[in-house]
Write a protein that holds these residues in place. Structure first.
Motif, PDB file in Angstrom:
ATOM      1  N   UNK A  37       9.586   3.808  -2.764  1.00 20.53           N
ATOM      2  CA  UNK A  37       9.905   3.843  -1.331  1.00 20.53           C
ATOM      3  C   UNK A  37       8.653   4.122  -0.509  1.00 20.53           C
ATOM      4  N   UNK A  38       7.715   4.889  -1.049  1.00 24.98           N
ATOM      5  CA  UNK A  38       6.457   5.150  -0.342  1.00 24.98           C
ATOM      6  C   UNK A  38       5.613   3.878  -0.263  1.00 24.98           C
ATOM      7  N   UNK A  39       5.732   2.982  -1.234  1.00 26.86           N
ATOM      8  CA  UNK A  39       4.967   1.737  -1.233  1.00 26.86           C
ATOM      9  C   UNK A  39       5.414   0.769  -0.138  1.00 26.86           C
ATOM     10  N   UNK A  40       6.576   1.011   0.455  1.00 21.68           N
ATOM     11  CA  UNK A  40       7.014   0.141   1.548  1.00 21.68           C
ATOM     12  C   UNK A  40       6.260   0.433   2.837  1.00 21.68           C
ATOM     13  N   UNK A  41       5.603   1.582   2.927  1.00 18.80           N
ATOM     14  CA  UNK A  41       4.807   1.932   4.100  1.00 18.80           C
ATOM     15  C   UNK A  41       3.376   1.434   3.904  1.00 18.80           C
ATOM     16  N   UNK A  42       2.864   0.691   4.899  1.00 16.82           N
ATOM     17  CA  UNK A  42       1.510   0.129   4.775  1.00 16.82           C
ATOM     18  C   UNK A  42       0.447   1.200   4.605  1.00 16.82           C
ATOM     19  N   UNK A  43       0.571   2.292   5.322  1.00 18.67           N
ATOM     20  CA  UNK A  43      -0.465   3.322   5.242  1.00 18.67           C
ATOM     21  C   UNK A  43      -0.482   4.004   3.873  1.00 18.67           C
ATOM     22  N   UNK A  44       0.678   4.214   3.278  1.00 15.80           N
ATOM     23  CA  UNK A  44       0.721   4.847   1.957  1.00 15.80           C
ATOM     24  C   UNK A  44       0.328   3.868   0.851  1.00 15.80           C
ATOM     25  N   UNK A  45       0.690   2.601   1.020  1.00 16.56           N
ATOM     26  CA  UNK A  45       0.378   1.600  -0.002  1.00 16.56           C
ATOM     27  C   UNK A  45      -1.127   1.483  -0.216  1.00 16.56           C
ATOM     28  N   UNK A  46      -1.897   1.650   0.863  1.00 16.88           N
ATOM     29  CA  UNK A  46      -3.354   1.561   0.745  1.00 16.88           C
ATOM     30  C   UNK A  46      -3.887   2.611  -0.232  1.00 16.88           C
ATOM     31  N   UNK A  47      -3.302   3.816  -0.231  1.00 11.51           N
ATOM     32  CA  UNK A  47      -3.781   4.888  -1.106  1.00 11.51           C
ATOM     33  C   UNK A  47      -3.149   4.856  -2.495  1.00 11.51           C
ATOM     34  N   UNK A  48      -1.968   4.277  -2.607  1.00 11.90           N
ATOM     35  CA  UNK A  48      -1.279   4.275  -3.894  1.00 11.90           C
ATOM     36  C   UNK A  48      -1.606   3.059  -4.760  1.00 11.90           C
ATOM     37  N   UNK A  49      -2.107   1.996  -4.153  1.00 11.44           N
ATOM     38  CA  UNK A  49      -2.348   0.770  -4.899  1.00 11.44           C
ATOM     39  C   UNK A  49      -3.829   0.389  -4.858  1.00 11.44           C
ATOM     40  N   UNK A  50      -4.437   0.285  -6.034  1.00 10.47           N
ATOM     41  CA  UNK A  50      -5.845  -0.079  -6.126  1.00 10.47           C
ATOM     42  C   UNK A  50      -6.050  -1.514  -5.658  1.00 10.47           C
ATOM     43  N   UNK A  51      -5.121  -2.398  -5.989  1.00 10.65           N
ATOM     44  CA  UNK A  51      -5.246  -3.803  -5.601  1.00 10.65           C
ATOM     45  C   UNK A  51      -5.174  -3.961  -4.088  1.00 10.65           C
TER      46      UNK A  51
END
Length: 166
Positions: A37-51
């Motif tokens: 659910x955190x990955x649906x937020x653009x700001x959090x996805x930047x920190x959670x996903x290396x790609x």
């Protein structure tokens, strides 16, 4: 030690292990749902996903135009070798690929790595004389520009054309 007491101890250990395993599975499932659910937020996805951090960054070769200059001809990459015809060195005469300077003619000839639809130009605008260049080396896979094609500039940028593969 009594056989019955040994079996009872084993069942107690199995029950405790089962409870611990069930709790680990539940906590893992909850953590998975929270992170997804955190990955649906653009700001959090930047920190959670290396790609996600790499997305949109240019390939190192494209951000460093001098990486297109090759020391010699190659069988792996498509290449083009351009030679200065009348002079041994002209440091201000340059080769442009897609409008970006990649090399100059400090040496008499320059070998560059090319890709389909690259626009190759020679900038001789610094010099107040006619300059003559000749293509002396072309990969077998390149249809245009052709081998022994002669290009002349006079205080201008002259196009060799777009690279077309066979």
């Amino acid at each position: 030690m009594n056989k019955r007491s040994w079996e009872e101890k084993l069942w107690i250990i199995v029950d405790k292990g089962e409870k611990i395993l069930l709790r680990v599975i539940i906590v893992g499932f909850v953590a998975l749902v929270v992170v997804q659910s955190m990955l649906t937020s653009d700001s959090m996805r930047f920190y959670l996903s290396w790609a996600e951090r790499l997305e949109g960054q240019p390939l190192q070769e494209w951000s460093n135009p001098s990486a297109r200059v090759m020391e010699s001809e190659s069988t792996v990459f498509a290449y083009l070798t351009v030679e200065l015809a009348d002079f041994s060195s002209l440091a201000k005469a340059r080769i442009l690929i897609n409008g970006t300077e990649v090399a100059d003619f400090r040496n008499k000839q320059v070998t560059i790595k090319v890709y389909p639809d690259d626009l190759i130009e020679i900038d001789g605008s610094f010099y107040d004389r006619r300059l003559k260049f000749e293509i002396i080396g072309v990969s077998d896979s390149i249809g245009e520009p052709t081998l022994h094609q002669v290009i002349q500039t006079y205080r201008s940028v002259t196009s060799l054309g777009k690279v077309k593969f066979k």
